[in-house]
Each structure stands twice: as structure tokens, then as C-alpha cells.
Scaffold this motif. Sequence first.
Motif, PDB file in Angstrom:
ATOM      1  N   ALA A 127      65.981 109.406  24.383  1.00  0.00           N
ATOM      2  CA  ALA A 127      65.000 108.328  24.349  1.00  0.00           C
ATOM      3  C   ALA A 127      64.578 107.951  25.767  1.00  0.00           C
ATOM      4  O   ALA A 127      65.414 107.867  26.674  1.00  0.00           O
TER       5      ALA A 127
ATOM      6  N   VAL B 217      59.028 108.060  17.709  1.00  0.00           N
ATOM      7  CA  VAL B 217      59.763 108.009  16.454  1.00  0.00           C
ATOM      8  C   VAL B 217      58.865 107.315  15.435  1.00  0.00           C
ATOM      9  O   VAL B 217      58.352 106.225  15.697  1.00  0.00           O
TER      10      VAL B 217
ATOM     11  N   GLU C 180      61.405 102.399  15.283  1.00  0.00           N
ATOM     12  CA  GLU C 180      60.067 102.969  15.145  1.00  0.00           C
ATOM     13  C   GLU C 180      59.267 102.735  16.423  1.00  0.00           C
ATOM     14  O   GLU C 180      59.314 101.652  17.015  1.00  0.00           O
TER      15      GLU C 180
ATOM     16  N   ARG D 238      59.202 118.054  10.956  1.00  0.00           N
ATOM     17  CA  ARG D 238      59.908 116.857  11.412  1.00  0.00           C
ATOM     18  C   ARG D 238      61.277 116.794  10.739  1.00  0.00           C
ATOM     19  O   ARG D 238      61.549 117.511   9.770  1.00  0.00           O
TER      20      ARG D 238
ATOM     21  N   LEU E  56      68.112 103.342  17.321  1.00  0.00           N
ATOM     22  CA  LEU E  56      66.816 103.945  17.005  1.00  0.00           C
ATOM     23  C   LEU E  56      65.856 102.888  16.459  1.00  0.00           C
ATOM     24  O   LEU E  56      66.265 101.979  15.737  1.00  0.00           O
TER      25      LEU E  56
ATOM     26  N   ARG F  47      57.941 106.141  11.231  1.00  0.00           N
ATOM     27  CA  ARG F  47      58.513 105.806   9.922  1.00  0.00           C
ATOM     28  C   ARG F  47      57.480 106.156   8.850  1.00  0.00           C
ATOM     29  O   ARG F  47      56.352 105.674   8.872  1.00  0.00           O
TER      30      ARG F  47
ATOM     31  N   LEU G 183      62.893 107.209   9.273  1.00  0.00           N
ATOM     32  CA  LEU G 183      62.593 107.446  10.683  1.00  0.00           C
ATOM     33  C   LEU G 183      62.687 108.949  10.930  1.00  0.00           C
ATOM     34  O   LEU G 183      63.632 109.601  10.487  1.00  0.00           O
ATOM     35  N   SER G 184      61.698 109.496  11.639  1.00  0.00           N
ATOM     36  CA  SER G 184      61.721 110.933  11.893  1.00  0.00           C
ATOM     37  C   SER G 184      61.145 111.248  13.258  1.00  0.00           C
ATOM     38  O   SER G 184      60.398 110.452  13.848  1.00  0.00           O
ATOM     39  N   VAL G 185      61.507 112.434  13.761  1.00  0.00           N
ATOM     40  CA  VAL G 185      61.012 112.950  15.040  1.00  0.00           C
ATOM     41  C   VAL G 185      60.683 114.420  14.845  1.00  0.00           C
ATOM     42  O   VAL G 185      61.127 115.041  13.872  1.00  0.00           O
TER      43      VAL G 185
END
Length: 372
Positions: free
Chosen positions: A334, A64, A364, A354, A362, A66, A315-317
Motif C-alpha cells: 500500500a 482497492v 476501499e 482481479r 485495507l 469494492r 474488496l479486490s485488487v
Amino acid sequence: MHGRQQASERGWPVTRKRWPKAVLLTSVVALGAGGVTVAAQGLGGSDNPAASRPDRAAPATSAVSRSNLSASTLMPGELGYGEPVTVEGRMPGTITWLPGPGTTVSRGQKLYEVDTQPVSLMYGSTPMYRDLKQGVEGPDVEQLNSNLRALGYEAPDSDEYTWQTTAAVRAWQEKKEMKETGEVKKGQILFTAGAVRVAGLEAAVGGPATGKILTRSDQVKSVSVSLEIKDRDLVKKGAKVDVLLPGGRTVAGTVKQVQTVIPPGDDGPQGGGQGEKPKTKVAARIEIADQKALTDLDAATVDVKFTKATAEQALSVPVTALVALTDGGYGVEAVENGTVRRIPVKIGLFAQGRVEITGDGLREGMNVVVPQ
């Protein structure tokens, strides 16, 4: 029993509910002129945060992160000097000199000659529609006085053609080897917003000085973009864009002008049929500050990247990390201490493959499962 003992030693849970039928999540991320479709596949199942995976081998993961996310779209544009404008002669006589195409003409310089007398360029928004002489006043006189002062002559700061204006005009005419009349004839000056570039010639030396003489364009190169009316929100005056040049170079640009172009009506082809009417378009002009980067390009097709939306420090995935939950919504899996647990998330902006996510637990750097 022996198999269960081996799985336990690997640190992975040995029991979990069977996954229901896979559910497909699709997100369209506009990254090109036609858009790029990114699909994330997730397995539905219990959305219990403690739900785990029975895999015996460690799953593929991604962290994850940022960062600032930016969703953008590419639109084709044309690099050039802008739309040429025709210059028409207003002075009777014969053309005795013309500049070459590509010549840049600035304030006080001659654009062409009539009977060996120069037609000069000066800056202003009011066209020259009359003779200017002592006693007249108005915005055209005010911009003449302003230009004379900019050229170093002692003209008044007013909209009146005074004796000071007459003296300044005589001094200007003397320097330019013109007839020192103290008056300016209609057509002896061309007022434009700034310096111009000669785009092409419409007449020839020896021809009449009335009618079409030449075409002028902007002095600097810019990018013109035509968009559908539905994309009007993409272009806002002052917005920053990226311009992708041939060869892979990218330069920064600024939207300087936005216009809605309504074409004239179309009665359709002859013969009684009705043709499709021209569509209203949005025309944008993009200024490029780094003109040196365009030295080798006089005209070219380019791509312009317009930003549609941004998410700062989000925050991104990867989009493929999303899984669909049985009771609706999405989550991520996770990986922590050898165990996989599912975390429900809310999704936000999709960009660059993303997706922005928020949710309890969640952080980073956390690793989440992605399909192999």
C-alpha cells in the motif's frame, strides 16, 4: 551523503532489506471455453507491515475497489428450435394437405389432413392411444375436455366422456367441417405440451397417412449446451446465464432443463479391437425471453456464460498486485503519504483479472503497487 539527502527530500525511505529471489504466484481464472491464465508476480521478503521500498520514482498503483465479483466460464452452445420430434400418422387414408416448414401450429389448429379431414393439435401430456367416445374415462379424456373448454365449448370438468363431451365434440366437428360423429378416432388429435413449429416434412401430399408424416420442434428458439459430467454443477435448473450471440450481442437466458445423457454402449470397431466408449454427458436447454433479439438467427453457434462463484461487495485488487511473503501467504504493498508498506492479506475469489482480498488496514480507495 548527498544522494541520501536527495532521496530523503523526495519523501521515500532510503533503507530497506534486499529482496530475496522472486516468487511466482499463478491463478487460473475461467473466463473462456478453455480458461484464461492470469499470473501475478510478487517479490518475497520481510512481511513486516512497515517494510518499505527504496524506489526513487513513484511506483505504478491501482486502487482497492469494492464491487461484486463473478467468476464465470464460457461453454459453446447451439441456438435453434430444439431437437426435432417425428410425428407419425395413425389414421388410414391419404394425405391431402401438409403445412410448410416453419409453420407454427397452436391449440385447435390442423397439423395436416387425411382424406380432407384435419388432424388437429391439442395440448396435453397423455398421447392419444385409443378411440374416445361416450362412456370411457381417464386422463386422455380429461385433457380432451380441458381443451374443448379452452376452445370455447361446453365440456365437463372431469375425466369422463359424458353426453356433454359428445355435444361439445359435435360442435367442434361442425365448426371444423368434419363428420359430426361425436366421437374422436385414434390419431385424429395430436397432444403436445404446447404450440409446435413444423421443422420439416417426411411425407408428401398424395402419400399414405400412416408412418412418418413430419417433424416438429419447439415454437420458440432456445440454446442447447452439452457439457462434460464433471461440469454438472455449472448448470442448475432456474440459473441465470448470459448468451453471447454472433456479432457481439448478449441476451439473458434461463436454464430450463437439465438432463444426464447416457449413450448406448460401444463394442468398438470391428476386427476385435476395443473402441473408446461414449462418454456420459449433461445436456442443458436454455430459454431466451427476448425472442426479438433472435429474429435474424434461425440457427447459430453461441457462447454461454455460466457463473461459477460470486463474491458480493468484496474488496479486490488486480491479481498482479499480490506479493508472496517469505513465511507463506500473500500481501499487497500500500502506498500512503509517499511510503510503501506491506499488508498481509487473505485471498478469495479470482475473477476478471482481479482477486478478492481481506486483511487488517485495507480500505476501499487505497492505492497498491502494481508492476509496470
